[in-house]
Each structure stands twice: as C-alpha cells, then as structure tokens.
Design a protein around this motif. Structure first.
Motif, PDB file in Angstrom:
ATOM      1  N   UNK A 134       0.748  -1.069   0.162  1.00 51.36           N
ATOM      2  CA  UNK A 134       0.017   0.086  -0.070  1.00 51.36           C
ATOM      3  C   UNK A 134       0.973   1.186  -0.118  1.00 51.36           C
ATOM      4  N   UNK A 135       2.151   1.179   0.334  1.00 52.52           N
ATOM      5  CA  UNK A 135       2.896   2.143   0.443  1.00 52.52           C
ATOM      6  C   UNK A 135       3.977   2.450  -0.829  1.00 52.52           C
ATOM      7  N   UNK A 136       3.355   1.573  -2.089  1.00 55.12           N
ATOM      8  CA  UNK A 136       4.236   1.663  -3.207  1.00 55.12           C
ATOM      9  C   UNK A 136       5.008   0.325  -3.561  1.00 55.12           C
ATOM     10  N   UNK A 137       5.150  -0.431  -2.628  1.00 54.91           N
ATOM     11  CA  UNK A 137       6.006  -1.678  -2.697  1.00 54.91           C
ATOM     12  C   UNK A 137       5.504  -2.783  -3.576  1.00 54.91           C
ATOM     13  N   UNK A 138       6.117  -3.810  -3.797  1.00 53.55           N
ATOM     14  CA  UNK A 138       5.735  -5.225  -4.438  1.00 53.55           C
ATOM     15  C   UNK A 138       5.868  -6.180  -3.336  1.00 53.55           C
ATOM     16  N   UNK A 139       5.247  -7.341  -4.076  1.00 56.79           N
ATOM     17  CA  UNK A 139       5.009  -8.530  -3.056  1.00 56.79           C
ATOM     18  C   UNK A 139       5.572  -9.934  -4.029  1.00 56.79           C
ATOM     19  N   UNK A 140       6.253 -10.604  -3.340  1.00 54.73           N
ATOM     20  CA  UNK A 140       6.603 -11.973  -3.831  1.00 54.73           C
ATOM     21  C   UNK A 140       6.739 -12.921  -2.823  1.00 54.73           C
ATOM     22  N   UNK A 141       5.453 -13.479  -2.445  1.00 54.05           N
ATOM     23  CA  UNK A 141       5.572 -14.310  -1.159  1.00 54.05           C
ATOM     24  C   UNK A 141       4.664 -15.631  -1.087  1.00 54.05           C
ATOM     25  N   UNK A 142       5.107 -16.505  -0.237  1.00 50.97           N
ATOM     26  CA  UNK A 142       4.164 -17.767  -0.048  1.00 50.97           C
ATOM     27  C   UNK A 142       3.794 -18.080   1.280  1.00 50.97           C
ATOM     28  N   UNK A 143       2.589 -18.292   1.452  1.00 51.88           N
ATOM     29  CA  UNK A 143       2.323 -18.546   2.952  1.00 51.88           C
ATOM     30  C   UNK A 143       1.389 -19.718   3.217  1.00 51.88           C
ATOM     31  N   UNK A 144       1.775 -20.582   4.343  1.00 55.49           N
ATOM     32  CA  UNK A 144       1.422 -21.990   4.479  1.00 55.49           C
ATOM     33  C   UNK A 144       0.420 -21.443   5.898  1.00 55.49           C
ATOM     34  N   UNK A 145      -0.790 -21.978   5.817  1.00 51.61           N
ATOM     35  CA  UNK A 145      -1.713 -21.767   6.901  1.00 51.61           C
ATOM     36  C   UNK A 145      -1.628 -23.056   7.654  1.00 51.61           C
ATOM     37  N   UNK A 146      -2.032 -23.179   8.845  1.00 52.97           N
ATOM     38  CA  UNK A 146      -2.074 -24.047   9.834  1.00 52.97           C
ATOM     39  C   UNK A 146      -3.195 -25.088   9.917  1.00 52.97           C
TER      40      UNK A 146
END
Length: 157
Positions: A134-146
């Motif tokens: 939201x402040x102008x960055x980017x994302x490249x992520x992976x999340x695993x939920x329990x």
C-alpha cells in the motif's frame, strides 16, 4: 503442482486525510466475514487483468481499465489440511476507475486510511505484506496456513 489462479485488486485514492484503500467485508464464500481486497478466480483462458476488470464491475460497480491496473506481484496461499483452498494470486493496485463503489451481493465496501487498515479482521497473511504494498512496494511471497485454517505457520519471501 499448479494452483488455481485468482487476482486481488486494491483501489487506492487520496482522501481528505491522506491515502486510502478500498476494502470490503465478504458476505459469502471463502473468507466470509473477513475484510479483503477485490478478489476473484481467473477463468480458463482469461488473464488476471481481465478477471480484475470483470470483478471490479461485478462486485463494486466500478469500471476499471486493464491499462490502469499496476501489477504489484504474486502471493501463494497454501492450506495443507484443505488443499481446495490453496491459490496463487496476482496482485494489482489501481488508482483510476470510473464510478463510485457500491455495495453488491458479495461485498460491503469501505475506504480505510493506510494507518487504519483492519488487519485483525483480515486473513492472517495480510499484515505481513499489505502495508508495504500500500506504500508503493511489491510482493512475492508464499504463506502456509495451519490446521486451524486461519493462522500462518510458514512464510517464504
């Protein structure tokens, strides 16, 4: 393994007190009751940008042009105990559209200042990547939920 594709769009505007993001409380389906960005599954043969344009109109009544979508990255969501929930999301931000967002069947929209985003009412991963985006960055992520299907237990960026 290829994950089903979705797209997420965050509309951003300049409000009276600074930058704001449009989020909505989901009233049905996966994530019911959570606060989310505009999100939709990408249909076969459709691009993520086309799905984003389609969903902005359907869920909020606003017209977004694909050329106004700014690609901001990707996020993978893994749910080992409920594999059907796992997704790969293409993330966009958008600062131009036509029309005013209105409440529709699946979402109740609300504008939030960037310092007032209700992360506690969102999916657990949001607080880990959305502030930077939201402040102008980017994302490249992976999340695993329990096993509780709500708590992130593993993060990879």
């Amino acid at each position: 393994m290829s994950l089903p594709e979705v797209c997420v769009v965050f509309l951003l505007r300049r409000g009276a007190d600074g930058a704001e993001v449009l989020l909505g409380r989901k009233r049905a389906g996966l994530g019911r009751g959570k606060v989310v960005g505009i999100c939709v599954e990408v249909d076969p043969g459709e691009g993520a940008d086309e799905a984003a344009v389609r969903e902005a109109r359907k869920s909020l009544g606003v017209r977004v042009e694909a050329s106004d979508l700014l690609f901001a990255g990707t996020v993978e969501y893994h749910f080992p105990t409920r594999r059907a929930w796992s997704r790969q999301a293409t993330v966009f931000v958008c600062r131009r559209w036509r029309g005013d967002p209105v409440e529709r069947d699946g979402m109740t929209p609300q504008w939030y200042g960037l310092d007032a985003v209700p992360y506690a009412r969102m999916w657990d991963d949001a607080s880990r990547w959305l502030p930077g985006l939201l402040r102008g960055g980017t994302v490249d992520a992976r999340f695993t939920f329990g096993a509780d299907l709500a708590t992130v237990v593993l993060t990879a960026e």
